[in-house]
Design an enzyme around this catalytic site. Structure first.
Site, PDB file in Angstrom:
ATOM      1  N   TRP A 108       2.383 -11.262   3.021  1.00 21.91           N
ATOM      2  CA  TRP A 108       1.607 -11.483   4.243  1.00 21.91           C
ATOM      3  C   TRP A 108       1.305 -12.961   4.470  1.00 21.91           C
ATOM      4  O   TRP A 108       1.383 -13.451   5.594  1.00 21.91           O
ATOM      5  CB  TRP A 108       0.324 -10.640   4.248  1.00 21.91           C
ATOM      6  CG  TRP A 108       0.659  -9.189   4.364  1.00 21.91           C
ATOM      7  CD1 TRP A 108       0.488  -8.226   3.415  1.00 21.91           C
ATOM      8  CD2 TRP A 108       1.297  -8.540   5.480  1.00 21.91           C
ATOM      9  NE1 TRP A 108       0.974  -7.020   3.871  1.00 21.91           N
ATOM     10  CE2 TRP A 108       1.466  -7.179   5.128  1.00 21.91           C
ATOM     11  CE3 TRP A 108       1.751  -8.961   6.729  1.00 21.91           C
ATOM     12  CZ2 TRP A 108       2.071  -6.251   5.985  1.00 21.91           C
ATOM     13  CZ3 TRP A 108       2.339  -8.044   7.592  1.00 21.91           C
ATOM     14  CH2 TRP A 108       2.496  -6.708   7.212  1.00 21.91           C
ATOM     15  N   ASP A 178      -7.116 -14.273   5.770  1.00 17.19           N
ATOM     16  CA  ASP A 178      -6.688 -12.941   6.176  1.00 17.19           C
ATOM     17  C   ASP A 178      -7.313 -11.943   5.199  1.00 17.19           C
ATOM     18  O   ASP A 178      -6.864 -11.809   4.066  1.00 17.19           O
ATOM     19  CB  ASP A 178      -5.157 -12.877   6.119  1.00 17.19           C
ATOM     20  CG  ASP A 178      -4.621 -11.497   6.464  1.00 17.19           C
ATOM     21  OD1 ASP A 178      -5.428 -10.573   6.688  1.00 17.19           O
ATOM     22  OD2 ASP A 178      -3.380 -11.347   6.519  1.00 17.19           O
ATOM     23  N   LYS A 202      -7.685  -0.479   7.639  1.00 20.05           N
ATOM     24  CA  LYS A 202      -7.819  -0.226   6.197  1.00 20.05           C
ATOM     25  C   LYS A 202      -9.279   0.079   5.847  1.00 20.05           C
ATOM     26  O   LYS A 202      -9.607   1.184   5.463  1.00 20.05           O
ATOM     27  CB  LYS A 202      -7.303  -1.429   5.411  1.00 20.05           C
ATOM     28  CG  LYS A 202      -5.823  -1.694   5.719  1.00 20.05           C
ATOM     29  CD  LYS A 202      -5.430  -3.086   5.410  1.00 20.05           C
ATOM     30  CE  LYS A 202      -4.137  -3.487   6.070  1.00 20.05           C
ATOM     31  NZ  LYS A 202      -2.982  -2.654   5.753  1.00 20.05           N
TER      32      LYS A 202
HETATM   33  N1  PMP Z   1      -2.176  -9.080   6.641  1.00 19.60           N
HETATM   34  C1  PMP Z   1      -2.367  -8.192   5.647  1.00 19.60           C
HETATM   35  C2  PMP Z   1      -3.039  -8.659   4.384  1.00 19.60           C
HETATM   36  C3  PMP Z   1      -1.957  -6.870   5.806  1.00 19.60           C
HETATM   37  O1  PMP Z   1      -2.155  -5.987   4.831  1.00 19.60           O
HETATM   38  C4  PMP Z   1      -1.340  -6.469   7.022  1.00 19.60           C
HETATM   39  C5  PMP Z   1      -0.901  -5.041   7.279  1.00 19.60           C
HETATM   40  N2  PMP Z   1      -0.701  -4.239   6.229  1.00 19.60           N
HETATM   41  C6  PMP Z   1      -1.135  -7.430   8.011  1.00 19.60           C
HETATM   42  C7  PMP Z   1      -1.580  -8.717   7.790  1.00 19.60           C
HETATM   43  C8  PMP Z   1      -0.483  -7.076   9.313  1.00 19.60           C
HETATM   44  O2  PMP Z   1      -1.362  -6.294  10.010  1.00 19.60           O
HETATM   45  P1  PMP Z   1      -1.009  -5.633  11.414  1.00 19.60           P
HETATM   46  O3  PMP Z   1      -0.049  -4.543  11.141  1.00 19.60           O
HETATM   47  O4  PMP Z   1      -2.349  -5.168  11.887  1.00 19.60           O
HETATM   48  O5  PMP Z   1      -0.429  -6.685  12.278  1.00 19.60           O
END
Ligand code: PMP
Length: 366
Positions: A108, A178, A202
């Site tokens: 991520w 994040d 989450k």
């Molecule tokens: N950052 C993290 C730490 C994540 O776990 C996720 C999704 N699992 C995202 C970003 C992306 O999130 P989204 O699908 O809401 O764009």
């Protein structure tokens, strides 16, 4: 935790959209058709109605109370997922000739870095990529740039199961974090951050809502052309309602915040989460059938990836787990293996059920 028609208890270990607290789901069910004696559902109400405007304010206050967020910060309820923040942050926070620092600790943070590189000079201050994202680079290796517009961290990497909670003082450079998969799972000192963002799906509520907590002095007219909906200054000025927001998701997030408060808040969550994670890691460490690849000091309390020495058993494991009511244990498609996501809503009983199943499975196939 839901019961199937045959009364079997089901535990959902999905990384997101993840399980929500059972009392929250039950409350939403009772209000589903008729919200506060209005005769209509929350989903059917105008976002300009006083009911929804007040609901947004009360959800924001709920979050402020839980994380002790001061008036120096704005709370925004946006859309586009955490992924849109990968773009919005550099669009708004990077100056026209700006620079931003990125610590790479997993998939991520890598995505956030690559997206920011489209808008300015994104620099990697340290990376664990060559080690397969199994630990956090030691602070002594971080090459922080004192001229950066911000430094971006991903304190919980959902896919790789890597977590860290401490970092050096970054001086005047704001920390952008994040917290998609760890927000509200332990107490935070919000004043250590310039901007916190999190997809809701989450620890907060249904997908479709993205929370941004931003220090007010960082809310400025961007130094480049940015679509109106993607500007923090305009979203803040219009209370996250430039256009139709994700009303139902905010409603549910508000119920989750109420539930969290009733349970004792984030300190209680942190204690429960530490116990749940310990249960699984202790089991994994004692096993010669399963393995967890992450450095002990960087193990996530929310996402526990694991492998089996004999990878050919994975499909059998997942099939049998599902038959036992233990759902969504497959690892992310990019890394394979298995992963148990054990957010706030996962009761300890679910983790015990998983551990007992894993133990029995190892005895049968080991
Ligand atoms: N950052 C993290 C730490 C994540 O776990 C996720 C999704 N699992 C995202 C970003 C992306 O999130 P989204 O699908 O809401 O764009």
């Amino acid at each position: 935790m839901n019961a199937l028609a045959n009364e079997k208890t089901v535990y959902n270990f999905c990384s997101g959209p993840a399980m929500l607290p059972a009392p929250v789901m039950a409350k939403a069910q009772t209000e589903f058709l008729d919200y506060q004696a209005s005769g209509i559902s929350v989903m059917e109400m105008s976002h300009r109605s006083s009911t929804i405007v007040e609901m947004f304010a009360s959800a924001a206050q709920g979050l402020r109370d839980l994380l002790s967020i001061s008036d120096d910060y704005e709370v925004l309820f946006l859309q586009g997922g955490a992924s849109l923040q990968f773009s919005m942050i550099p669009m708004n926070l990077m100056r026209a000739d700006g620079q931003a620092d990125f610590l790479l600790t997993g998939a991520w943070s890598e995505k956030a870095y690559k997206e920011a590189a489209l808008y300015g000079e994104a620099r990697v201050i340290a990376s664990d990529a060559d080690n397969g994202y199994r630990s956090v680079p030691p602070v002594s290796q971080w090459q922080l740039n004192p001229k950066a517009d911000y430094v971006h961290l991903t304190p919980n990497e959902t896919i790789h199961g890597v977590e860290f909670t401490d970092w050096p003082d970054t001086g005047a450079v704001p920390v952008v974090a994040d917290l998609s998969s760890s927000i509200l799972s332990y107490p935070l000192d919000v004043s250590q951050y310039g901007l916190i963002y999190a997809g809701a799906q989450k620890n907060i509520g249904p997908a479709g809502l993205t929370i941004v907590i931003i220090r007010k002095d960082l809310i400025k007219v961007p130094e480049r052309t940015v679509p109106k909906l993607l500007r923090y200054d305009l979203q803040a000025a219009q209370a996250s309602m430039i256009n139709t927001p994700s009303t139902f998701s905010v409603y549910l997030a508000g119920l989750v915040f109420d539930w969290l408060k009733g349970e004792g808040g984030v300190q209680v969550m942190a204690e429960r989460n530490a116990c749940k994670a310990q249960l699984l890691y202790d089991f994994l460490d004692a096993s010669d059938f399963y393995d967890n690849p992450v450095a002990v000091e960087n193990r996530s309390r929310m996402n526990v990836p694991f492998t089996m020495k004999d990878a050919s058993l994975e499909q059998t494991f997942l099939r049998e787990a599902k038959a036992q009511g233990l759902l969504n244990l497959e690892g992310h498609r990019s890394v394979g293996g298995m992963r148990a996501s054990i957010y706030n809503a996962m009761p300890e009983a679910g983790v015990i059920a998983l551990r007992d199943f894993m133990n029995a499975f190892a005895k049968r196939y080991g």
